[in-house]
Design an enzyme around this catalytic site. Sequence first.
Site, short mmCIF file in Angstrom:
data_model
loop_
_atom_site.label_atom_id
_atom_site.label_comp_id
_atom_site.label_asym_id
_atom_site.label_seq_id
_atom_site.Cartn_x
_atom_site.Cartn_y
_atom_site.Cartn_z
N THR A 248 -31.48 16.77 -42.67
CA THR A 248 -30.58 16.13 -43.22
C THR A 248 -29.06 16.87 -43.05
OG1 THR A 248 -31.13 16.81 -45.44
CG2 THR A 248 -31.50 14.51 -44.40
N GLY A 249 -29.39 18.05 -42.46
CA GLY A 249 -28.23 19.02 -42.13
C GLY A 249 -27.19 18.46 -41.20
N LYS B 14 -29.44 29.80 -33.51
CA LYS B 14 -28.65 31.31 -34.01
C LYS B 14 -27.99 31.24 -35.40
CE LYS B 14 -24.13 30.26 -32.73
NZ LYS B 14 -22.70 30.71 -32.26
N LYS C 8 -25.08 23.17 -21.67
CA LYS C 8 -23.76 22.43 -21.35
C LYS C 8 -23.88 22.19 -19.68
CE LYS C 8 -21.04 22.86 -24.90
NZ LYS C 8 -20.55 21.93 -25.65
N HIS D 228 -23.01 32.95 -26.56
CA HIS D 228 -22.82 31.97 -25.41
C HIS D 228 -21.85 32.92 -24.23
CE1 HIS D 228 -23.54 29.48 -28.70
NE2 HIS D 228 -22.28 29.31 -29.26
#
Length: 790
Positions: A34-35, A174, A208, A267
């Site tokens: 539910t985060g 992370k 991505k 990233h």
Amino acid sequence: MLRAALCAVFLLGALPSLAKESRGHVSVVLLGATGDLAKKYLWEGLFHLYLDQVSSGHSFTFHGAALTAHEPGQSLMFEVLKKLACPSDVSPDRCAVVKDQFLKLSRYHQLKTSDNYTALNREIETLLQQEGLEEAGRIFYFSVPPFAYAEIARHINGSCRPGPGAWLRVVLEKPFGHDLKSAQQLAIELRTFFREEEMYRVDHYLGKQAVAHILPFRDQNRRFLDPIWNRHHVERVEIVLKETLDAKGRTSFYEQYGVIRDVLQNHLTEVLMYLAMELPANISSTEDVLRRKLQTFKALQGPESTSAVLGQYQAYASQVREELQKAQDYVSTTPTFAGVLIQLDSLRWEGVPFLLTSGKALDERVGYVRVLFKNRAYCTQRESLREAGQSQCGAKQIIFYIGHGELSCPAVLISRNLFKPIMPEGSWKEVADRPQLRLFGLPLSDYYVYSPVKEREAYSVLISSIFHGRKDSFITTENLLASWEFWTPLLDSLTQQVPRLYPGGLENQHLLDFEMVGRELSFTLEEPVELLHMDGQKPGDYRTIQAKFRQSPLVSAWPEELIARLASDIETAAAEAVARCGEFHLALSGGSSPIVMFRRLVTHHYGFPWRHTHLWLVDERCVPLADPESNFRSLHDHLLQHIRVPYLNIHPMPVHLNRRLCVEEDRGPELYAKEIAALVNNASLDFVLLGLGSDGHTASLFPRSSSGLEGAQTVVLTESPVKPHQRMSLSLPLINKARQVAVLVMGKGKHEITTQMSRVGQEPRKWPISGVNPSSGQLVWYMDYDALLG
Ligand SMILES: *[C@@H]1O[C@H](CO)[C@@H](O)[C@H](O)[C@H]1NC(C)=O
Ligand SMILES: *[C@@H]1O[C@H](CO)[C@@H](O)[C@H](O)[C@H]1NC(C)=O
Ligand SMILES: *[C@@H]1O[C@H](CO)[C@@H](O)[C@H](O)[C@H]1NC(C)=O
Ligand SMILES: *[C@@H]1O[C@H](CO)[C@@H](O)[C@H](O)[C@H]1NC(C)=O
């Protein structure tokens, strides 16, 4: 009773798709169901996985879990699930049917106590038994704060491992530590519960589409790229993630991490790896890709604090004070903007700058990689006559457009004057012109532009990879530690650096523009005075003080001015010596203060007579010359490689003879003494630069050791109280024969010893520095205010 009833409903609802001929059952457990991350991306990713796999022959159940009790946890979770949408290529009818199934296959669990985990395991096993299903595997997705990892991991290993023949995959988000030490600790903890192949550390950037296509693009276009993907052709590489949002509401996290840990360490570094790594012959081989990536980490050259620029948006400090309830005078030096210059020590990339940049509260939201090629063409024809994209004179570049920004979709752009790339048909399509748009200095029509046929969220891509067991877009433990090993020293050295303040958004204008000079980065514009956080006092307000210290001239100033003065004095000495006898003999010490001076010489003294200069070492550590601890190595890195001194004029100390270090029988000191005697008139060096240790040592002459303090020996072996212990050093008698001796003393840490030295007489056995007393030459002290005044 209640549980049994729920269970029955759950199973009945599931029957239609579970009963099929099964290739195995997969249980997905989402911890933190539910985060925020789950609400925004993870449930959608799981739903898309189910959509893709619904007719694959696998059966699924989805278990959302959190610490919250059954109610309200279940309601919260189903509120999210009810809003799930299908990708645009799924028909509304099919979407409704599949979504209905997905909801029936999903349920909520409170996972708090070990009983709760045992119950979950029992439930999965009961289901498998009742339905007669083979188990394929279990996925546990940790969307929880890292401090909860260890306990959850213990429970999973303790009571939720699948039976023999089925796989376990745990997915971790992370941050994976805060620095090398904490990352190591976390890795060791996890290793007691999971095997390496069971762990999937997510860096969602690798999902991505434009990032995920870097390696395939390099692979499919080898024919064009092989000759130009190297230092001879690439001018520079920019890896950029700009955000318009600031850290408001997240400062309790951000204040501990900052932009480098939040974005650059993970990233942007991962993207750098995809660009810089050697391409394995078979990029489908996960093992080969991961190995090559790790090799590239080893080739990264440790950045120095001067290869970074830092900024902080102006409202940040007050947000921190408010959210973390800090006092009004609390000052944060956490950067919210950073530019870092990275170089690689490899034949392919030596000297090519890789610029990593990210920041909050900037003028636009965009992510991209830009590989800019050198352009040596001159075009004679006038610009208006040149055919669009055909001219060899326009910029040559390849851009992986990660998302947002003016293009507002992922894309790969290749300047038309480079080559027409091979792109995988079916998944990437050429995009029609938007002629009004200019990107990176060129109209869009000057590029071949491709974008994905179907846009996919990074998390959907990664969840699909996890399901298929493809590990190449995830961070292995070795990879993670290598990254921290690279970043931690820089982060440590930047803790004292005060970031430049910026107003945020469009108002930043050119304030955050920066430029490269050699291996350094600096902001292009001076910091405007009204933004400075210092209270009016500026170092430049002080004049250089001329005075005496221990009966010798003293130059004292703020560090920058002091270094400028010393560099200029050395150049004057050099010019005089060359005029007098055609050569200049300069002996240099190790340590960090001289490095700043070397840099000054390199960037400001273009008229320095390097061709006529001989460079000697004042002292050396007994390590191989290429060792990072070697004074010669430091001299090489910070001075020699930037100037043109004839090879024959460079005189490293012979600490490494007969494949061993500083062994008396090898007579290294005698060799060096002979070399000096043969080349230096009367063994009188023109200029000797010394430092001062906080224990009073200078060169490598240490207190309580008589070695090198007197006698006929001009070069000696000595013992340092700190590692590496063995040293070679010029002796005091030789130093005292020099025409000029400069002692450079900088930093607060030296204040105590300078105070003491101002009072004591000549006691070289206690304080070797006090024995520096040129017989016919001149001694000058160069001290910054911190060292002099404390
Ligand atoms: C979880 O475990 C605790 C203690 O064993 C128990 O009180 C609670 O009811 C359990 N939750 C569920 C949903 O079973
Ligand atoms: C998991 O738990 C078992 C004990 O149940 C233990 O023997 C094992 O070492 C743990 N770790 C891994 C990686 O399996
Ligand atoms: C490349 O690696 C993949 C995965 O290991 C393997 O299935 C494939 O056969 C390999 N291709 C070649 C040409 O070796
Ligand atoms: C050589 O050095 C000694 C002292 O070390 C000095 O007295 C002498 O004048 C020097 N000779 C020349 C030629 O410079």
